[in-house]
Design a protein around this motif. Structure first.
Motif, short mmCIF file in Angstrom:
data_model
loop_
_atom_site.label_atom_id
_atom_site.label_comp_id
_atom_site.label_asym_id
_atom_site.label_seq_id
_atom_site.Cartn_x
_atom_site.Cartn_y
_atom_site.Cartn_z
N UNK A 1 -52.34 -13.73 57.46
CA UNK A 1 -52.26 -13.27 56.07
C UNK A 1 -50.86 -13.44 55.49
N UNK A 2 -50.74 -14.01 54.28
CA UNK A 2 -49.43 -14.13 53.63
C UNK A 2 -48.84 -12.74 53.35
N UNK A 3 -47.55 -12.58 53.63
CA UNK A 3 -46.89 -11.29 53.41
C UNK A 3 -45.90 -11.32 52.24
N UNK A 4 -45.43 -12.52 51.90
CA UNK A 4 -44.41 -12.62 50.83
C UNK A 4 -44.84 -11.90 49.54
N UNK A 5 -46.11 -11.99 49.12
CA UNK A 5 -46.49 -11.32 47.87
C UNK A 5 -46.32 -9.80 47.90
N UNK A 6 -46.30 -9.21 49.10
CA UNK A 6 -46.15 -7.75 49.21
C UNK A 6 -44.69 -7.32 49.12
N UNK A 7 -43.76 -8.23 49.41
CA UNK A 7 -42.35 -7.82 49.51
C UNK A 7 -41.66 -7.95 48.16
N UNK A 8 -40.68 -7.09 47.94
CA UNK A 8 -39.95 -7.12 46.67
C UNK A 8 -39.16 -8.41 46.51
N UNK A 9 -38.69 -8.97 47.62
CA UNK A 9 -37.96 -10.24 47.56
C UNK A 9 -38.90 -11.43 47.33
N UNK A 10 -40.20 -11.26 47.62
CA UNK A 10 -41.20 -12.33 47.53
C UNK A 10 -40.87 -13.49 48.48
N UNK A 11 -40.40 -13.16 49.68
CA UNK A 11 -40.13 -14.19 50.68
C UNK A 11 -40.77 -13.78 52.01
N UNK A 12 -40.87 -14.75 52.92
CA UNK A 12 -41.31 -14.45 54.28
C UNK A 12 -42.60 -15.15 54.65
N UNK A 13 -42.79 -15.32 55.96
CA UNK A 13 -43.97 -15.97 56.49
C UNK A 13 -45.14 -15.00 56.64
N UNK A 14 -46.24 -15.47 57.27
CA UNK A 14 -47.45 -14.66 57.36
C UNK A 14 -47.43 -13.67 58.51
N UNK A 15 -48.40 -12.74 58.46
CA UNK A 15 -48.68 -11.85 59.59
C UNK A 15 -49.67 -12.55 60.51
N UNK A 16 -49.44 -12.44 61.82
CA UNK A 16 -50.44 -12.93 62.76
C UNK A 16 -51.77 -12.20 62.50
N UNK A 17 -51.70 -10.88 62.37
CA UNK A 17 -52.85 -10.05 61.99
C UNK A 17 -52.37 -9.03 60.96
N UNK A 18 -53.06 -8.96 59.81
CA UNK A 18 -52.79 -7.90 58.83
C UNK A 18 -53.96 -6.93 58.87
#
Length: 295
Positions: free
Chosen positions: A16-33
């Motif tokens: 699952x993409x995680x960047x959309x959840x973060x205030x910085x809007x950066x980062x790779x996915x979660x192996x499991x969300x």
């Protein structure tokens, strides 16, 4: 089972993409969300995870850099079932997913004083307890009665003293996740409470880049110093690395000016730390958490 994930009533998502959840809007996915349905579902998750499986809790993801390679293992995100706020005569009980500002607003609407400072903290209650968040002269340890923590063995209600609070730190049981907390407050003058919250909002908007892609205060204030003053004195205001920039408005804030990577943000932060150490001989410690794998 989803691989190593126990069967749950909540939502389980691979890659699952995680960047959309973060205030910085950066980062790779979660192996499991994983989004547990409720407290029992969360306990079932903790009880059923294999030993050694990495576990990360994502709150409002305001004070966080998720690295570009993403997060291995399980990332837990608490949703609506954990967002309730119940007002009582001398305080309130808030779920871990409730935003700090929402809790402050509930207290103000009920004429309860002492929680106005929460309106100046951009995060959720679970994270506020877990890091003893503070602003404008108060911190969580000053107002917390108890917090409930989910562990593999069930839900435990712990008094504030059990968290051994220190500056931006709380000691949680190993693998524990905050689910609810009770905060003390006292009946107060509604106009004075509203005025204090307006003052905090105005101070934030005047001094912080509140509408930018940022992560709040980047570094802790070293004893006897203000981090922003050290950063400014070292000539770092406006410093850039790719699309990452030290805010011109408040130089203890990093910005994603558009298309920055987590690596650029973290590298810029390390450059700031090096310059401050070289210029003033003071070691800055990160307040923002940096988690996950590089690209």
């Amino acid at each position: 089972m989803n691989g190593a994930i126990p069967v749950l009533r909540g939502r389980v998502q691979a890659g699952a993409p995680l960047a959309p959840f973060t205030w910085f809007r950066v980062g790779g996915p979660a192996e499991w969300l994983v989004r547990p349905a409720d407290e029992q579902d969360l306990v079932a998750l903790l009880a059923g995870l294999p030993a050694g499986m990495p576990l990360t809790v994502l709150g409002a993801a305001s004070n966080l850099i998720i690295r570009d390679g993403g997060l291995p293992g399980v990332v837990v995100r608490l949703g609506g079932a954990f967002g309730g706020v119940v007002v009582e005569a001398d305080g309130l009980v808030a779920g871990a997913a409730a935003l700090d500002v929402t809790v402050a607003q509930h207290a103000a609407a009920a004429g309860l004083a002492g929680l106005e400072f929460l309106s100046g903290i951009p995060g959720s209650i679970g994270g506020a307890v877990a890091m003893n968040a503070g602003a404008y002269g108060a911190e969580v340890k000053d107002v917390l009665d108890w917090a409930e923590v989910a562990t593999a063995g069930g839900i435990r209600r712990l008094p504030a003293a059990d968290f051994a609070f220190a500056y931006r730190h709380a000691a949680l049981p190993p693998g524990g996740i905050v689910t609810r907390a009770r905060f003390r407050a006292a009946p107060g003058d509604a106009a004075a409470i509203a005025a204090r919250m307006a003052e905090i909002r105005a101070a934030r908007e005047a001094t912080q880049p509140v509408r930018a892609r940022t992560g709040g205060s980047t570094f802790k204030n070293p004893p006897g110093h203000k981090a922003w003053e050290l950063i400014d004195a070292a000539g770092c205001r406006g410093l850039r690395q790719g699309a990452a920039q030290v805010s011109e408005k408040h130089c203890n804030f990093l910005l994603n000016t558009g298309g920055a990577t987590a690596a650029e943000l973290e590298s810029l932060g390390e450059a700031v730390r090096s310059r401050v150490l070289a210029h003033g001989g003071v070691q800055l410690d990160w307040e923002i958490k940096r988690l996950g794998l590089p690209a």
